[in-house]
Design a protein around this motif. Structure first.
Motif, short mmCIF file in Angstrom:
data_model
loop_
_atom_site.label_atom_id
_atom_site.label_comp_id
_atom_site.label_asym_id
_atom_site.label_seq_id
_atom_site.Cartn_x
_atom_site.Cartn_y
_atom_site.Cartn_z
N LEU A 166 0.83 -1.20 0.00
CA LEU A 166 0.00 0.00 0.00
C LEU A 166 0.87 1.25 0.00
O LEU A 166 0.61 2.21 -0.74
N ASN A 167 1.93 1.26 0.80
CA ASN A 167 2.82 2.41 0.86
C ASN A 167 3.55 2.61 -0.47
O ASN A 167 3.80 3.75 -0.89
N LEU A 168 3.90 1.53 -1.15
CA LEU A 168 4.55 1.61 -2.46
C LEU A 168 3.65 2.33 -3.45
O LEU A 168 4.11 3.22 -4.20
N ILE A 169 2.39 1.97 -3.46
CA ILE A 169 1.44 2.62 -4.38
C ILE A 169 1.18 4.06 -3.97
O ILE A 169 1.14 4.97 -4.81
N ARG A 170 1.05 4.30 -2.67
CA ARG A 170 0.86 5.67 -2.19
C ARG A 170 2.00 6.58 -2.64
O ARG A 170 1.78 7.72 -3.05
N GLN A 171 3.22 6.06 -2.57
CA GLN A 171 4.38 6.88 -2.90
C GLN A 171 4.38 7.30 -4.36
O GLN A 171 4.85 8.40 -4.70
N ILE A 172 3.87 6.47 -5.24
CA ILE A 172 3.77 6.82 -6.65
C ILE A 172 2.91 8.07 -6.83
O ILE A 172 3.25 8.99 -7.59
N PHE A 173 1.80 8.13 -6.12
CA PHE A 173 0.88 9.26 -6.26
C PHE A 173 1.37 10.48 -5.48
O PHE A 173 1.06 11.61 -5.85
N ILE A 174 2.12 10.27 -4.40
CA ILE A 174 2.70 11.39 -3.67
C ILE A 174 3.78 12.07 -4.50
O ILE A 174 3.88 13.29 -4.55
N ALA A 175 4.59 11.26 -5.20
CA ALA A 175 5.67 11.80 -6.03
C ALA A 175 5.12 12.62 -7.19
O ALA A 175 5.71 13.63 -7.60
N GLN A 177 1.84 14.33 -7.66
CA GLN A 177 0.57 14.61 -6.98
C GLN A 177 -0.58 14.86 -7.95
O GLN A 177 -1.71 14.49 -7.68
N ASP A 178 -0.30 15.51 -9.10
CA ASP A 178 -1.38 15.84 -10.04
C ASP A 178 -1.47 14.88 -11.21
O ASP A 178 -2.24 15.10 -12.14
N SER A 179 -0.67 13.83 -11.17
CA SER A 179 -0.63 12.93 -12.32
C SER A 179 -1.74 11.89 -12.25
O SER A 179 -2.21 11.51 -11.17
N PHE A 209 -7.93 8.32 -0.41
CA PHE A 209 -6.59 8.74 -0.79
C PHE A 209 -6.54 9.03 -2.29
O PHE A 209 -5.79 9.91 -2.73
N LEU A 210 -7.32 8.29 -3.08
CA LEU A 210 -7.37 8.50 -4.53
C LEU A 210 -8.80 8.82 -4.97
O LEU A 210 -9.76 8.48 -4.29
N SER A 211 -8.89 9.49 -6.11
CA SER A 211 -10.17 9.68 -6.77
C SER A 211 -10.08 9.07 -8.17
O SER A 211 -8.98 8.82 -8.67
N ARG A 227 -6.16 9.45 -9.52
CA ARG A 227 -5.41 10.65 -9.18
C ARG A 227 -5.45 10.84 -7.66
O ARG A 227 -6.41 10.44 -7.00
N ARG A 228 -4.40 11.41 -7.10
CA ARG A 228 -4.37 11.74 -5.66
C ARG A 228 -5.56 12.62 -5.32
O ARG A 228 -5.78 13.66 -5.96
N HIS A 229 -6.33 12.25 -4.31
CA HIS A 229 -7.49 13.03 -3.89
C HIS A 229 -7.06 14.09 -2.89
O HIS A 229 -6.49 13.77 -1.84
#
Length: 232
Positions: A166-175, A177-179, A209-211, A227-229
């Protein structure tokens, strides 16, 4: 319309990636405001004096000492500041000491983000209730103790969700943010199977966390993109 109170939060964590994830988690909450990130006890003390936050997310193992020493310090006693203790320290002595010193909550690493979210929501409710009471009576005191000690119940819908993945996937969207990312993008970046990637992405949607955005092409089915919510 009365605006909700915003609570200032200081993150004390020496692991860069985890500190950034905590910071992003706080930034994404409408009622919390990140006022700083400290990576040592010395820096934490300085920021506490300067910024006087209402809440600290506190790690125990820091380069210049243990975070638990901060909880019962004279500095902390002079502040209106709660502590959510987030640590790999799983020994009962450390846990008992944190509770005796008044930690609002104690969360073990690796972190369950749903568990942290639940703790933050309880803190906000606790702080609001505390300020709403004008008179201390037994009923009010009991309500505050119940908010602080309320047992966290694991969501049965999150079975099969592993924190490191879960953290691995979260980090992709944190890096980025608008992608926007498709399931195939996540498969390519993580090496997960498409079924697993989709399950984790949909879980991230469930916990806000995502939309999801739908893209319609000329031919074929619409693409489901993530996308990051960011709460409005």
């Amino acid at each position: 319309m009365i605006q909700p109170e915003i609570f200032d939060v200081l993150v004390v964590e020496d692991e860069n990636q985890l500190a950034q994830m905590h910071a992003d988690f706080i930034d994404g909450h409408a009622q919390l405001r990140l006022v700083g990130v400290a990576r040592t006890l010395k820096d934490a003390r300085e920021q506490l004096r300067q910024k006087r936050p209402r809440l600290i997310l506190l790690d125990n193992y820091l380069p210049d000492g243990e975070g638990i020493s901060l909880i019962d310090s004279e500095l902390m006693r002079g502040l209106e500041c709660s502590v959510i203790f987030i640590t790999a320290a799983s020994d009962m002595n450390t846990c008992s000491q944190a509770i005796r010193c008044g930690a609002f909550d104690y969360i073990l690493k690796p972190i369950s983000w749903k568990r942290l979210s639940h703790s933050l929501e309880r803190f906000i409710q606790f702080a609001r209730t505390q300020r709403a009471f004008k008179v201390v009576d037994q009923q009010n005191v009991d309500i505050l103790y119940q908010l602080q000690s309320k047992t966290f119940s694991q969501d049965t819908g999150s079975k099969g969700i592993e924190e490191n993945t879960l953290n691995l996937i979260r980090q992709i969207f944190i890096a980025g943010q608008d992608s926007l990312h498709s399931v195939d993008d996540i498969v390519s970046q993580t090496g997960l199977s498409k079924t697993t990637a989709r399950r984790y992405l949909e879980y991230c949607v469930e916990i806000d966390f995502l939309s999801v955005e739908m893209r319609y092409g000329k031919i074929g089915h619409p693409r489901r993109l993530y996308r990051r919510h960011i709460p409005s």
